[in-house]
Scaffold this active site. Structure first.
Site, PDB file in Angstrom:
ATOM      1  N   HIS A  90       0.740  -1.096   0.024  1.00 19.16           N
ATOM      2  CA  HIS A  90      -0.004  -0.127   0.170  1.00 19.16           C
ATOM      3  C   HIS A  90       0.984   1.413  -0.089  1.00 19.16           C
ATOM      4  CE1 HIS A  90      -3.703  -2.148   1.945  1.00 19.16           C
ATOM      5  NE2 HIS A  90      -2.688  -2.808   2.182  1.00 19.16           N
TER       6      HIS A  90
ATOM      7  N   GLU B   3       2.536  -0.705   4.501  1.00 20.44           N
ATOM      8  CA  GLU B   3       2.240   0.631   3.885  1.00 20.44           C
ATOM      9  C   GLU B   3       3.485   1.236   3.711  1.00 20.44           C
ATOM     10  OE1 GLU B   3      -0.664   2.125   3.400  1.00 20.44           O
ATOM     11  OE2 GLU B   3      -2.046   0.980   4.680  1.00 20.44           O
TER      12      GLU B   3
ATOM     13  N   ASP C  52      -3.442   2.491  -4.969  1.00 20.92           N
ATOM     14  CA  ASP C  52      -2.084   2.162  -4.332  1.00 20.92           C
ATOM     15  C   ASP C  52      -1.534   1.100  -4.627  1.00 20.92           C
ATOM     16  OD1 ASP C  52      -4.190   1.559  -2.311  1.00 20.92           O
ATOM     17  OD2 ASP C  52      -2.716   1.399  -0.921  1.00 20.92           O
TER      18      ASP C  52
ATOM     19  N   HIS D  87      -2.553  -3.240  -3.334  1.00 20.96           N
ATOM     20  CA  HIS D  87      -3.810  -2.756  -3.040  1.00 20.96           C
ATOM     21  C   HIS D  87      -4.798  -2.802  -4.140  1.00 20.96           C
ATOM     22  CE1 HIS D  87      -6.620  -0.781   0.265  1.00 20.96           C
ATOM     23  NE2 HIS D  87      -7.167  -1.897  -0.072  1.00 20.96           N
TER      24      HIS D  87
HETATM   25 ZN    ZN Z   1      -4.170   0.780   0.383  1.00 23.72          ZN
END
Ligand code: ZN
Length: 175
Positions: free
Chosen positions: A28, A110, A159, A149
């Site tokens: 992400h 992330e 993303d 994602h």
């Molecule tokens: Zn995401």
């Protein structure tokens, strides 16, 4: 667990996995405020401490209950919010190879970033290092089970975006 230096910021936004093997890695991006790097916003969001008065966008998102297992910031620092064996709340409505609720069986990482801003060299390096370790810990995470994602929530999520160089990342994993 990981050999990298990892700082911990435990998030309450997690729960038990429904007994499934960890078999998917989801990449992400996030930045808070959007497009700005280096602030405490991501950590605050994932630990339910975001101040709605800090930024107009925070007013829209401060009640979200979300998390990821790891964040890799622009300097390559790794922050762990959720232990891998727990289910982090990163994917939302999602599907991979016909299976829904990807949070059940995935690890979410992330990158501090935005869809159209190049990621940093150290982010690629650290992401690849972490990925290799996770593939060793969870052998069901194979190269074809590492996705963005955008791949598991198409039309809803974009993303890690066009700025993310998948070929570079995949070459680093192999190398
Ligand atoms: Zn995401």
């Amino acid at each position: 667990m990981l050999s990298q230096a990892v700082s911990k910021a435990p998030s309450p936004n997690c729960d038990d996995r429904p007994g499934e093997e960890i078999s998917l890695l989801v990449v992400h991006n996030i930045s808070l405020p959007p497009g700005q790097f280096g602030g405490p916003g991501i950590r605050q969001l994932f630990t339910n401490c975001l101040d709605p008065d800090e930024h107009p966008f925070y007013r829209e998102i401060h009640e979200l209950r979300v998390s990821a297992h790891l964040l890799i910031d622009r300097e390559g620092q790794v922050i762990q919010f959720v232990p891998f064996e727990k289910r982090a709340w990163h994917a939302g409505v999602s599907q991979f190879e016909g299976r829904e609720r990807c949070n059940d069986f995935s690890i979410g990482i992330e990158l501090e970033g935005a869809d159209d801003i190049p990621y940093t060299d150290i982010q690629y390096q650290v992401l690849a290092d972490v990925t290799r370790e996770l593939m060793a810990l969870y052998p069901e995470i194979t190269p074809d089970r590492i996705v963005g994602h955008c791949d598991i929530a198409p039309g809803r999520k974009t993303d890690p975006g066009p700025a993310f160089d998948w070929e570079r990342y995949r070459n680093l994993i192999i190398g």
